[in-house]
Design an enzyme around this catalytic site. Structure first.
Site, PDB file in Angstrom:
ATOM      1  N   HIS A 162      59.976  40.227  34.235  1.00 43.21           N
ATOM      2  CA  HIS A 162      59.841  40.679  32.853  1.00 43.21           C
ATOM      3  C   HIS A 162      60.973  40.140  31.988  1.00 43.21           C
ATOM      4  O   HIS A 162      62.132  40.112  32.403  1.00 43.21           O
ATOM      5  CB  HIS A 162      59.828  42.209  32.786  1.00 43.21           C
ATOM      6  CG  HIS A 162      59.605  42.755  31.404  1.00 43.21           C
ATOM      7  ND1 HIS A 162      58.514  42.406  30.637  1.00 43.21           N
ATOM      8  CD2 HIS A 162      60.344  43.613  30.646  1.00 43.21           C
ATOM      9  CE1 HIS A 162      58.582  43.037  29.469  1.00 43.21           C
ATOM     10  NE2 HIS A 162      59.683  43.766  29.453  1.00 43.21           N
TER      11      HIS A 162
ATOM     12  N   ASP B 134      62.169  45.289  23.647  1.00 41.31           N
ATOM     13  CA  ASP B 134      61.415  45.176  24.892  1.00 41.31           C
ATOM     14  C   ASP B 134      59.943  45.422  24.599  1.00 41.31           C
ATOM     15  O   ASP B 134      59.574  46.485  24.089  1.00 41.31           O
ATOM     16  CB  ASP B 134      61.934  46.200  25.912  1.00 41.31           C
ATOM     17  CG  ASP B 134      61.440  45.931  27.328  1.00 41.31           C
ATOM     18  OD1 ASP B 134      60.310  45.431  27.484  1.00 41.31           O
ATOM     19  OD2 ASP B 134      62.186  46.235  28.273  1.00 41.31           O
TER      20      ASP B 134
ATOM     21  N   CYS C 126      55.258  38.653  28.021  1.00 43.03           N
ATOM     22  CA  CYS C 126      56.586  39.139  27.641  1.00 43.03           C
ATOM     23  C   CYS C 126      57.491  38.010  27.129  1.00 43.03           C
ATOM     24  O   CYS C 126      58.221  38.181  26.143  1.00 43.03           O
ATOM     25  CB  CYS C 126      57.246  39.871  28.795  1.00 43.03           C
ATOM     26  SG  CYS C 126      57.325  38.947  30.351  1.00 43.03           S
TER      27      CYS C 126
END
Length: 228
Positions: free
Chosen positions: A106, A123, A170
């Site tokens: 991630h 995030d 991501c």
């Protein structure tokens, strides 16, 4: 595709070397690797050549986060000239194994804005990388203001960060967020810390924009390949 074909060098851009396998990543719904993010950060640096802005490559950010030697970290950070920068953008990865290159699953982004004395963590997956972003913050915060200053920098989790809608975009949210923050910084008249980039992110970092960004980065690479 065989290993030798996948490893074929296709483009050198500034200090970044891209390989054939990077095109495959961008051509499909896959997790971005370090090289693609480093390439895009290098491209952004060329597009926003301000001495105030620093986009830190993933490998450098990872080493800052995990460097076991405090004295070595000081020497390592010196060429970055952090005390001279007003905006610094770090990619954050959740790889905990320093012996595993390009590990992790991630990406997120930590942005430092000196005018507001703040590090903001963005995030796209519900603060999944909060621990790793905090570790990076704690590693770097003492080196921001020069040898004789005391840092008053704060850390903030941006809970309104645009969220990804799948398990693999991501890295694209990191590139889209970095682009938006850099554009905001150059266009904003109010840089004294009272105005931030949050509303720009909500408007400009959407699932459709992020989806198009995969094609955009692939197109930029192919254009540069055609010119070399």
């Amino acid at each position: 595709m065989g290993k030798s074909a996948a490893d074929e060098k296709i483009l050198s851009y500034n200090d970044v070397v891209l390989r054939r396998s990077d095109l495959d990543i961008l051509s499909g719904p896959y997790y971005l690797n370090d090289r693609i993010i480093e390439f895009y950060f290098s491209l952004l640096s060329s597009s926003h050549p301000s001495e105030d802005i620093l986009l830190v490559p993933p490998s450098i950010a990872f080493w800052i986060t995990n460097c076991p030697d405090v004295d070595g970290l000081k020497d390592f950070l010196e060429p970055l000239k952090l005390p001279d920068k007003n905006l610094v953008i770090f990619p954050v990865n959740n790889n905990d194994d320093v012996s595993l290159p390009e590990g992790g699953s991630h990406w997120s982004l930590l942005a430092y804005y000196r005018s507001a004395n703040i590090f903001v963590h963005h995030d796209s997956n519900q603060q999944m990388n909060k621990k790793h972003a905090m570790k990076l913050f704690k590693s770097v915060v003492g080196y921001n203001g020069g040898p004789s200053s005391t840092s008053n920098d704060k850390y903030q989790e941006c809970i309104d960060t645009p969220q990804q809608v799948n398990g693999y975009d991501c890295g694209l949210y990191v590139t889209a967020t970095a682009r938006t923050i850099c554009s905001w910084y150059e266009s904003s008249e109010n840089k004294d810390g009272t105005d931030m980039w949050f509303s720009s992110l909500k408007e400009q970092v959407t699932p459709s924009v992020v989806g198009e960004m995969r094609k955009e980065i692939l197109g930029l690479i192919k254009d540069l390949m055609a010119k070399q």
